[in-house]
Design a protein around this motif. Sequence first.
Motif, mmCIF file in Angstrom:
data_model
loop_
_atom_site.group_PDB
_atom_site.id
_atom_site.type_symbol
_atom_site.label_atom_id
_atom_site.label_comp_id
_atom_site.label_asym_id
_atom_site.label_seq_id
_atom_site.Cartn_x
_atom_site.Cartn_y
_atom_site.Cartn_z
ATOM 1 N N LEU A 1 0.837 -1.204 0.000
ATOM 2 C CA LEU A 1 0.000 0.000 0.000
ATOM 3 C C LEU A 1 0.870 1.252 0.000
ATOM 4 C CD1 LEU A 1 -2.807 1.170 0.102
ATOM 5 C CD2 LEU A 1 -2.744 0.985 2.592
ATOM 6 N N ARG A 2 1.944 1.239 0.821
ATOM 7 C CA ARG A 2 2.861 2.388 0.826
ATOM 8 C C ARG A 2 3.469 2.597 -0.551
ATOM 9 N NH1 ARG A 2 5.546 -0.068 4.834
ATOM 10 N NH2 ARG A 2 4.372 0.007 6.749
ATOM 11 N N TRP B 1 0.837 4.127 -2.825
ATOM 12 C CA TRP B 1 0.604 5.549 -2.559
ATOM 13 C C TRP B 1 1.795 6.381 -3.012
ATOM 14 C CZ3 TRP B 1 -4.088 6.418 -2.568
ATOM 15 C CH2 TRP B 1 -5.002 5.666 -1.887
ATOM 16 N N GLN B 2 3.003 5.873 -2.835
ATOM 17 C CA GLN B 2 4.176 6.613 -3.309
ATOM 18 C C GLN B 2 4.137 6.723 -4.825
ATOM 19 O OE1 GLN B 2 6.451 8.258 -1.453
ATOM 20 N NE2 GLN B 2 7.129 9.065 -3.411
ATOM 21 N N VAL C 1 1.474 6.720 -6.658
ATOM 22 C CA VAL C 1 0.424 7.693 -6.988
ATOM 23 C C VAL C 1 0.945 9.114 -6.783
ATOM 24 C CG1 VAL C 1 -1.832 8.580 -6.259
ATOM 25 C CG2 VAL C 1 -1.491 6.125 -6.528
ATOM 26 N N LYS C 2 1.655 9.340 -5.651
ATOM 27 C CA LYS C 2 2.199 10.674 -5.396
ATOM 28 C C LYS C 2 3.182 11.080 -6.493
ATOM 29 C CE LYS C 2 1.723 10.734 -0.371
ATOM 30 N NZ LYS C 2 2.440 10.732 0.907
ATOM 31 N N VAL D 1 -5.328 -0.444 -6.646
ATOM 32 C CA VAL D 1 -6.295 -0.403 -5.545
ATOM 33 C C VAL D 1 -7.077 -1.713 -5.502
ATOM 34 C CG1 VAL D 1 -8.437 0.699 -4.779
ATOM 35 C CG2 VAL D 1 -6.466 2.097 -5.408
ATOM 36 N N ASN E 1 -3.730 3.094 -11.128
ATOM 37 C CA ASN E 1 -4.176 3.274 -9.742
ATOM 38 C C ASN E 1 -5.361 2.373 -9.440
ATOM 39 O OD1 ASN E 1 -2.227 5.173 -9.280
ATOM 40 N ND2 ASN E 1 -3.574 6.933 -9.480
#
Length: 175
Positions: free
Chosen positions: A11-12, A15-16, A18-19, A100, A96
């Motif tokens: 998950l990290r 999210w990274q 995605v960022k 997800v 994404n």
Amino acid sequence: IVTREDVEEALREIWQYVKDKEQLLKDLNSQIEETGQRLSVKQSERDYWLEYKNVGSKIHASKIMNLEKDIQEVKDDLHRATEYYIDALKAVKEENDRLVEKHRKLSKKQAFEDAVRYLDKNSCREIKENEWLKEEVKKYQKEVSDLKASIQLLEEENVALVTKLIDVRLQNLRG
């Protein structure tokens, strides 16, 4: 077996990712704005030279043509960049969504494993008994099906015998 730490790490990473993609999009948007500003500057310059041309000067006609070509090239670049960024944004959104969904499946699997791990002995025994009972029900259902088929065969045979018996009695009464 996927551990909670694996899921959290995944998950990290998602999210990274995605960022990073969002930062890329911000950078691309600033490039689009910069290109728009360049376009505005070129259009202003073109307007100036068109006015000059209309006043009667033919000396700079080739420069005006070159500036018009430059403006068209900038517009084309802007159009291509916009299309590229739209496609990139779609790709990032699809990625994404895929990540997800993958994370959701991993979390669902992890939740099930956690739930099973923390069940008490009675619950585990009940689950095993339930599975055994399901198997027993299947066996009994097969037996019932087999018995129904046997009953139907016997009934058909019985009807045939009764029909024969009635036919024989009718012949005895007639003759």
